[in-house]
Design a protein around this motif. Structure first.
Motif, PDB file in Angstrom:
ATOM      1  N   GLY A 104       0.853  -1.188   0.000  1.00  0.00           N
ATOM      2  CA  GLY A 104       0.000   0.000   0.000  1.00  0.00           C
ATOM      3  C   GLY A 104       0.878   1.223   0.000  1.00  0.00           C
ATOM      4  N   PRO A 105       0.284   2.370   0.264  1.00  0.00           N
ATOM      5  CA  PRO A 105       1.098   3.589   0.250  1.00  0.00           C
ATOM      6  C   PRO A 105       2.101   3.602   1.398  1.00  0.00           C
ATOM      7  N   LEU A 106       3.275   4.151   1.108  1.00  0.00           N
ATOM      8  CA  LEU A 106       4.259   4.349   2.169  1.00  0.00           C
ATOM      9  C   LEU A 106       3.774   5.497   3.044  1.00  0.00           C
ATOM     10  N   PRO A 107       4.247   5.569   4.275  1.00  0.00           N
ATOM     11  CA  PRO A 107       3.801   6.659   5.151  1.00  0.00           C
ATOM     12  C   PRO A 107       4.082   8.028   4.530  1.00  0.00           C
ATOM     13  N   GLU A 108       3.129   8.927   4.700  1.00  0.00           N
ATOM     14  CA  GLU A 108       3.327  10.285   4.206  1.00  0.00           C
ATOM     15  C   GLU A 108       4.127  11.071   5.230  1.00  0.00           C
ATOM     16  N   VAL A 109       5.124  11.803   4.734  1.00  0.00           N
ATOM     17  CA  VAL A 109       5.959  12.631   5.591  1.00  0.00           C
ATOM     18  C   VAL A 109       5.875  14.051   5.044  1.00  0.00           C
ATOM     19  N   ALA A 110       5.188  14.913   5.792  1.00  0.00           N
ATOM     20  CA  ALA A 110       4.950  16.279   5.321  1.00  0.00           C
ATOM     21  C   ALA A 110       6.248  17.079   5.192  1.00  0.00           C
ATOM     22  N   ASN A 111       7.150  16.912   6.139  1.00  0.00           N
ATOM     23  CA  ASN A 111       8.402  17.670   6.146  1.00  0.00           C
ATOM     24  C   ASN A 111       9.563  16.687   6.140  1.00  0.00           C
ATOM     25  N   SER A 112      10.172  16.473   4.983  1.00  0.00           N
ATOM     26  CA  SER A 112      11.237  15.471   4.881  1.00  0.00           C
ATOM     27  C   SER A 112      12.442  15.799   5.752  1.00  0.00           C
ATOM     28  N   SER A 113      12.659  17.064   6.066  1.00  0.00           N
ATOM     29  CA  SER A 113      13.795  17.415   6.925  1.00  0.00           C
ATOM     30  C   SER A 113      13.538  17.029   8.379  1.00  0.00           C
ATOM     31  N   PHE A 132      12.212   2.963   4.789  1.00  0.00           N
ATOM     32  CA  PHE A 132      11.250   3.980   4.387  1.00  0.00           C
ATOM     33  C   PHE A 132      11.213   5.078   5.439  1.00  0.00           C
ATOM     34  N   ALA A 133      10.767   6.250   5.018  1.00  0.00           N
ATOM     35  CA  ALA A 133      10.715   7.412   5.901  1.00  0.00           C
ATOM     36  C   ALA A 133       9.407   7.439   6.685  1.00  0.00           C
ATOM     37  N   VAL A 134       9.493   7.955   7.906  1.00  0.00           N
ATOM     38  CA  VAL A 134       8.316   8.176   8.744  1.00  0.00           C
ATOM     39  C   VAL A 134       8.455   9.544   9.402  1.00  0.00           C
ATOM     40  N   ALA A 135       7.352  10.105   9.791  1.00  0.00           N
ATOM     41  CA  ALA A 135       7.383  11.354  10.548  1.00  0.00           C
ATOM     42  C   ALA A 135       7.930  11.063  11.939  1.00  0.00           C
ATOM     43  N   ALA A 136       8.639  12.011  12.493  1.00  0.00           N
ATOM     44  CA  ALA A 136       9.145  11.850  13.858  1.00  0.00           C
ATOM     45  C   ALA A 136       7.955  11.703  14.808  1.00  0.00           C
ATOM     46  N   GLY A 137       8.143  10.932  15.879  1.00  0.00           N
ATOM     47  CA  GLY A 137       7.092  10.729  16.868  1.00  0.00           C
ATOM     48  C   GLY A 137       6.882   9.264  17.183  1.00  0.00           C
ATOM     49  N   GLU A 138       5.819   8.986  17.913  1.00  0.00           N
ATOM     50  CA  GLU A 138       5.513   7.620  18.340  1.00  0.00           C
ATOM     51  C   GLU A 138       4.844   6.831  17.221  1.00  0.00           C
ATOM     52  N   HIS A 139       5.299   5.592  17.045  1.00  0.00           N
ATOM     53  CA  HIS A 139       4.746   4.696  16.026  1.00  0.00           C
ATOM     54  C   HIS A 139       4.695   3.275  16.571  1.00  0.00           C
ATOM     55  N   TYR A 140       3.930   2.439  15.880  1.00  0.00           N
ATOM     56  CA  TYR A 140       3.886   1.006  16.161  1.00  0.00           C
ATOM     57  C   TYR A 140       4.310   0.259  14.903  1.00  0.00           C
ATOM     58  N   LEU A 141       5.255  -0.647  15.065  1.00  0.00           N
ATOM     59  CA  LEU A 141       5.710  -1.486  13.956  1.00  0.00           C
ATOM     60  C   LEU A 141       5.271  -2.911  14.256  1.00  0.00           C
ATOM     61  N   GLY A 142       4.572  -3.520  13.314  1.00  0.00           N
ATOM     62  CA  GLY A 142       4.095  -4.879  13.493  1.00  0.00           C
ATOM     63  C   GLY A 142       4.549  -5.766  12.359  1.00  0.00           C
ATOM     64  N   VAL A 143       4.675  -7.051  12.651  1.00  0.00           N
ATOM     65  CA  VAL A 143       5.004  -8.062  11.645  1.00  0.00           C
ATOM     66  C   VAL A 143       3.964  -9.161  11.778  1.00  0.00           C
ATOM     67  N   LYS A 144       3.309  -9.483  10.644  1.00  0.00           N
ATOM     68  CA  LYS A 144       2.228 -10.463  10.634  1.00  0.00           C
ATOM     69  C   LYS A 144       2.549 -11.593   9.664  1.00  0.00           C
ATOM     70  N   CYS A 145       2.025 -12.774   9.982  1.00  0.00           N
ATOM     71  CA  CYS A 145       2.093 -13.887   9.037  1.00  0.00           C
ATOM     72  C   CYS A 145       0.951 -14.846   9.327  1.00  0.00           C
ATOM     73  N   PHE A 146       0.711 -15.711   8.387  1.00  0.00           N
ATOM     74  CA  PHE A 146      -0.323 -16.729   8.510  1.00  0.00           C
ATOM     75  C   PHE A 146       0.379 -18.065   8.607  1.00  0.00           C
ATOM     76  N   GLY A 147       0.084 -18.833   9.632  1.00  0.00           N
ATOM     77  CA  GLY A 147       0.688 -20.154   9.736  1.00  0.00           C
ATOM     78  C   GLY A 147       1.075 -20.477  11.158  1.00  0.00           C
ATOM     79  N   GLY A 148       2.204 -21.148  11.289  1.00  0.00           N
ATOM     80  CA  GLY A 148       2.644 -21.628  12.594  1.00  0.00           C
ATOM     81  C   GLY A 148       1.930 -22.922  12.917  1.00  0.00           C
ATOM     82  N   PHE A 149       1.888 -23.258  14.207  1.00  0.00           N
ATOM     83  CA  PHE A 149       1.257 -24.510  14.619  1.00  0.00           C
ATOM     84  C   PHE A 149      -0.258 -24.459  14.468  1.00  0.00           C
TER      85      PHE A 149
END
Length: 149
Positions: free
Chosen positions: A25-34, A74-91
């Motif tokens: 999907g779209p990458l995070p929008e960063v209003a001010n790249s600096s 990829f770039a993100v705006a400064a501040g608090e974020h949540y990073l998740g990793v998902k998959c289907f499977g396992g036991f």
């Protein structure tokens, strides 16, 4: 009987949602790249779960698919974020997710390492030295390529 159980356990670890690599999907929008920060996600190369494609999500939105031995930046705006990793499977063949909260600092990269585990995947923060070592042996995900889940 033990051999059969071991075979099913191995199949469950290797089975999953397939290996999809690219932007979902779209990458995070960063209003001010600096004022941006950079997120670097490295998935270690491993035989366990190698056939599984993992989905990397930021703030609850699916961003990219990452395969074994790949990395993405990829770039993100400064501040608090949540990073998740998902998959289907396992036991148990269901969707599973591991996530963590992090504070992206302006101009400073945030490094994360993804490894397979018995239920799906585990994501954790990494220091620059560890990440650079893993980056040297991994392949970049093509974020220009839009793929479907």
């Amino acid at each position: 009987m033990k051999a059969l159980a071991l075979l099913f356990a191995a199949a469950a670890l290797l089975a999953g949602c397939g290996s999809t690599s690219g932007r979902l999907g779209p990458l995070p929008e960063v209003a001010n790249s600096s004022a941006a920060s950079k997120v670097v996600v490295v998935r270690v190369s491993s035989m366990v779960g190698a056939a599984n494609g993992y989905i990397v999500a930021l703030d609850g939105k699916d961003v990219l698919g990452i395969g074994s031995g790949e990395h993405a930046e990829f770039a993100v705006a400064a501040g608090e974020h949540y990073l998740g990793v998902k998959c289907f499977g396992g036991f148990t063949p269901t969707w599973k997710e591991d996530s963590l909260r992090f504070d992206a600092r302006q101009g400073a990269p945030s490094y994360f390492v993804v490894r397979p585990n018995l239920s799906c995947a585990a994501v954790r923060s990494a220091d620059e030295a560890e990440a650079r070592k893993l980056l040297a042996t991994s392949k970049a995900v093509n974020l220009d390529k839009l793929v479907s889940k």
